[in-house]
Design an enzyme around this catalytic site. Structure first.
Site, PDB file in Angstrom:
ATOM      1  N   GLU A  74       0.822  -1.209   0.000  1.00 26.81           N
ATOM      2  CA  GLU A  74       0.000   0.000   0.000  1.00 26.81           C
ATOM      3  C   GLU A  74       0.855   1.258   0.000  1.00 26.81           C
ATOM      4  O   GLU A  74       0.523   2.254  -0.657  1.00 26.81           O
ATOM      5  CB  GLU A  74      -0.947  -0.009   1.200  1.00 26.81           C
ATOM      6  CG  GLU A  74      -2.100  -0.994   1.098  1.00 26.81           C
ATOM      7  CD  GLU A  74      -1.723  -2.438   1.372  1.00 26.81           C
ATOM      8  OE1 GLU A  74      -2.560  -3.331   1.161  1.00 26.81           O
ATOM      9  OE2 GLU A  74      -0.564  -2.675   1.801  1.00 26.81           O
ATOM     10  N   PHE A  97      -9.283  -3.020   1.832  1.00 27.40           N
ATOM     11  CA  PHE A  97     -10.019  -2.820   3.074  1.00 27.40           C
ATOM     12  C   PHE A  97      -9.472  -1.574   3.750  1.00 27.40           C
ATOM     13  O   PHE A  97      -8.260  -1.373   3.806  1.00 27.40           O
ATOM     14  CB  PHE A  97      -9.847  -4.014   4.030  1.00 27.40           C
ATOM     15  CG  PHE A  97     -10.464  -5.290   3.540  1.00 27.40           C
ATOM     16  CD1 PHE A  97     -11.741  -5.670   3.939  1.00 27.40           C
ATOM     17  CD2 PHE A  97      -9.761  -6.135   2.697  1.00 27.40           C
ATOM     18  CE1 PHE A  97     -12.310  -6.851   3.495  1.00 27.40           C
ATOM     19  CE2 PHE A  97     -10.318  -7.322   2.240  1.00 27.40           C
ATOM     20  CZ  PHE A  97     -11.596  -7.680   2.641  1.00 27.40           C
ATOM     21  N   HIS A 143     -10.650  -6.593   9.276  1.00 25.01           N
ATOM     22  CA  HIS A 143     -11.287  -6.420   7.962  1.00 25.01           C
ATOM     23  C   HIS A 143     -12.722  -5.904   8.082  1.00 25.01           C
ATOM     24  O   HIS A 143     -13.497  -6.037   7.125  1.00 25.01           O
ATOM     25  CB  HIS A 143     -11.330  -7.751   7.193  1.00 25.01           C
ATOM     26  CG  HIS A 143      -9.996  -8.319   6.848  1.00 25.01           C
ATOM     27  ND1 HIS A 143      -9.202  -8.961   7.766  1.00 25.01           N
ATOM     28  CD2 HIS A 143      -9.312  -8.339   5.675  1.00 25.01           C
ATOM     29  CE1 HIS A 143      -8.082  -9.364   7.172  1.00 25.01           C
ATOM     30  NE2 HIS A 143      -8.122  -8.999   5.906  1.00 25.01           N
TER      31      HIS A 143
END
Length: 350
Positions: A74, A97, A143
């Site tokens: 990320e 997520f 999550h």
């Protein structure tokens, strides 16, 4: 130029209804056709079409140069999106997520949100960071969060949380065209995908034409005179379900969908509370230091705000990690019954 927000019930082109995921994709595809600088990057967004159908069908039309699967890093791809935006492109970067924001937070908050300020306005960062939020399907503590209050707390980012297909399309058009970074948070339960059934409500008539919904414009989803319920995302629909039940007992609840947290439409909330005198704020984020407290404070800070308030109730997730076990998750995430109880309490029935 896009048309401003229109009534989705008007015009022959609104006979069709879309799921929220299809409405989002339609807006993205339109913007990609209009502007070659718009592209989408994220994990499993190309061949898979996004695990929540957020990019379904885009690869076939636009190819891999503009719909890009990325490594599971990320920090790397959000940083790449920031750089591309500063160079004049309009990237959309997806966090699979929202819970994963931590590993890329330096790029989000110290770069994406601050670089316009840090450069003295020399650069803009016209990018959209999308992310799936929310629980209700037993995916456990890493999550299942919403966390939109976290992004709203940090200056430099606009924060969007649609609750219907109509809103999702108009807000997405606006997000991609905005010259500032926008965090666009979609609730998994509202997307209309086969393995995660949506409640009644998020699938709505959606015009085929482009249109934008201005940020900072809350929507009164149900008018009422007794109690104001302020909420967003999935809990708009749970609040509407509660309002229908309360109406059978003579309690007329008004449901206000915030639609965006930054900017926040404080005026619509205050106007509603001035009418009803009672406020219930519902949130799937954590109770402490979050959206519920901010909304109550905004109302109280208005002229005669405290004097106008007869009762205040907050309904939110308690300050615990989201459980995996279904009975425990159901216990901590507010449902329509929790909202009904809070409205009754505010109304003085308990």
């Amino acid at each position: 130029m896009a048309q401003q927000e229109k009534d989705p019930a008007e015009g022959g082109q609104t006979d069709r209804s879309l799921t929220m995921s299809r409405a989002m994709v339609e807006a993205i595809a339109h913007e990609m056709r209009e502007d070659d600088d718009v592209f989408y990057m994220g994990e499993d967004v190309a061949d898979y079409g996004g695990i929540f159908d957020s990019t379904e069908g885009l690869l076939e039309e636009f190819g891999r140069d503009r719909i890009m699967d990325v490594p599971i890093s990320e920090t790397a791809y959000i940083g790449a999106a920031v750089g591309a935006a500063q160079a004049g492109m309009r990237p959309i970067a997806e966090l699979m997520f929202v819970d994963f924001f931590g590993v890329g937070m330096d790029q989000i908050y110290n770069q994406m949100a601050k670089n316009t300020y840090m450069s003295g306005g020399a650069v803009s960062v016209p990018m959209v960071l999308t992310a799936a939020v929310g629980g209700t399907y037993n995916d456990a503590a890493q999550h299942s969060q919403t966390l939109y209050g976290t992004f709203a707390h940090l200056p430099g980012m606009k924060v969007v949380v649609p609750s219907t297909a109509y809103d999702a399309k108009g807000l997405m058009h606006n997000a991609i065209r905005d010259d500032d970074p926008v965090v666009y948070l979609f609730h998994k339960r509202l997307m209309g995908i086969g393995w995660l059934p949506a409640p009644d409500g998020p699938k709505t008539p959606v015009p085929e034409d482009e249109y934008t919904i201005p940020f900072g414009s809350a929507d009164v989803k149900r008018e009422g005179s007794d109690v104001t319920v302020v909420t967003l995302g999935l809990h708009v629909h749970r609040a509407l379900e509660a309002a229908d039940e309360l109406a059978d007992d003579g309690i007329d609840a008004e449901v206000v969908d915030l639609r965006t947290l930054v900017p926040l439409d404080t005026e619509t909330v205050r106007d509603s509370v001035a009418k009803t005198g009672r406020l219930v704020v519902v949130d799937e984020d954590y109770r402490s230091f979050g959206v519920t407290g901010e909304i109550v404070a905004r109302v109280a800070e208005a002229e005669d705000g405290l004097a106008a308030l007869e009762a205040v109730e907050r309904v939110a997730v308690p300050d615990v990690p989201l459980p995996y076990a279904r009975p425990m998750e159901n216990e901590v995430i507010p449902d329509a019954e929790d909202i009904t109880d809070a409205v009754r309490a505010a109304h003085g029935d308990e």
